[in-house]
Motif scaffolding. Structure first.
Motif, PDB file in Angstrom:
ATOM      1  N   GLY A 153      17.421 -36.593 -18.287  1.00 16.55           N
ATOM      2  CA  GLY A 153      18.049 -37.759 -17.632  1.00 16.55           C
ATOM      3  C   GLY A 153      18.557 -38.365 -18.842  1.00 16.55           C
ATOM      4  N   VAL A 185      21.707 -40.513  -6.663  1.00 17.53           N
ATOM      5  CA  VAL A 185      20.527 -39.841  -7.399  1.00 17.53           C
ATOM      6  C   VAL A 185      19.638 -38.912  -6.235  1.00 17.53           C
ATOM      7  N   TYR A 216      17.957 -45.376 -10.796  1.00 13.94           N
ATOM      8  CA  TYR A 216      17.509 -44.036 -10.807  1.00 13.94           C
ATOM      9  C   TYR A 216      16.036 -43.856 -11.461  1.00 13.94           C
ATOM     10  N   TRP A 249      18.597 -31.174  -9.124  1.00 13.49           N
ATOM     11  CA  TRP A 249      18.524 -32.513  -9.585  1.00 13.49           C
ATOM     12  C   TRP A 249      20.137 -32.773  -9.732  1.00 13.49           C
ATOM     13  N   LEU A 266      22.319 -36.743 -10.588  1.00 18.90           N
ATOM     14  CA  LEU A 266      22.477 -37.901 -10.907  1.00 18.90           C
ATOM     15  C   LEU A 266      23.739 -38.198 -11.007  1.00 18.90           C
ATOM     16  N   ARG A 323      10.917 -35.331 -12.585  1.00 16.46           N
ATOM     17  CA  ARG A 323      10.139 -34.827 -13.852  1.00 16.46           C
ATOM     18  C   ARG A 323       8.627 -34.167 -13.557  1.00 16.46           C
ATOM     19  N   LEU A 381      13.804 -40.367 -11.310  1.00 15.27           N
ATOM     20  CA  LEU A 381      13.868 -39.503 -12.528  1.00 15.27           C
ATOM     21  C   LEU A 381      12.453 -39.462 -13.052  1.00 15.27           C
TER      22      LEU A 381
END
Length: 168
Positions: A59, A72, A42, A84, A86, A50, A46
């Motif tokens: 994260g 993800v 990920y 988002w 994860l 961001r 990530l």
């Protein structure tokens, strides 16, 4: 005599189909003992999320051994809210996930923890997190700037706290 040929042909056809099926079963690999959950990397997702997110996207950093990222995703919903996700398999083989969004807090919690009811609070580091118990999932949640952060899953509150404390 015609009736016997039909039955004989049908039996031969069934044997031929059975032989093909048995051959496929024998020669096609299948693993009944192995881990069927494939890990995902990920880190690039990530980093990209961001850059795109309108809020400080969180994260994990330095999760203990045994945590395996399994899903993800970063996307905008039809209303334009940034979401988002994860997901992880925990060391005890439970599910845990980070859900973060700038949508209305009540909507984020309703989607992340269906049937969620307040279940106390948890102090993690310097932050006070709210605990929720839902129909299937439990969660820890905190407001981080304009976003709602939810650490949710079937994992225990203790495992969820490990994930929450790793967020940077």
């Amino acid at each position: 005599m015609r009736g016997r040929q039909t039955v004989r042909d049908m039996i031969l056809s069934m044997l031929a189909v059975g032989a093909v099926g048995a051959g496929a079963y024998v020669f096609i690999p299948h693993d009944t003992k192995g881990d069927r959950i494939l890990p995902v990397d990920y880190t690039s997702s990530l980093a990209s999320a961001r850059r795109a997110a309108p809020y400080p996207l969180l994260g994990p950093a330095d999760l203990p051994a045994g945590w395996k990222a399994t899903s993800v995703e970063y996307k905008k919903d039809p209303a334009g809210h940034a979401n988002w996700h994860l997901g992880f398999e925990t060391p005890t083989r439970q599910y845990a996930a980070i859900e973060q969004s700038d949508a209305a807090r009540v909507d984020v919690l309703k989607n992340a923890v269906p049937g969620g009811q307040a279940d106390g609070a948890a102090k993690l580091g310097a932050q006070d997190w709210q605990r929720l118990q839902g129909d299937r999932y439990r969660a820890l949640t905190v407001q981080t700037g304009s976003a709602t952060t939810v650490v949710t899953g079937t994992a225990t509150y203790e495992e969820l706290a490990v994930l929450a404390q790793s967020l940077k």
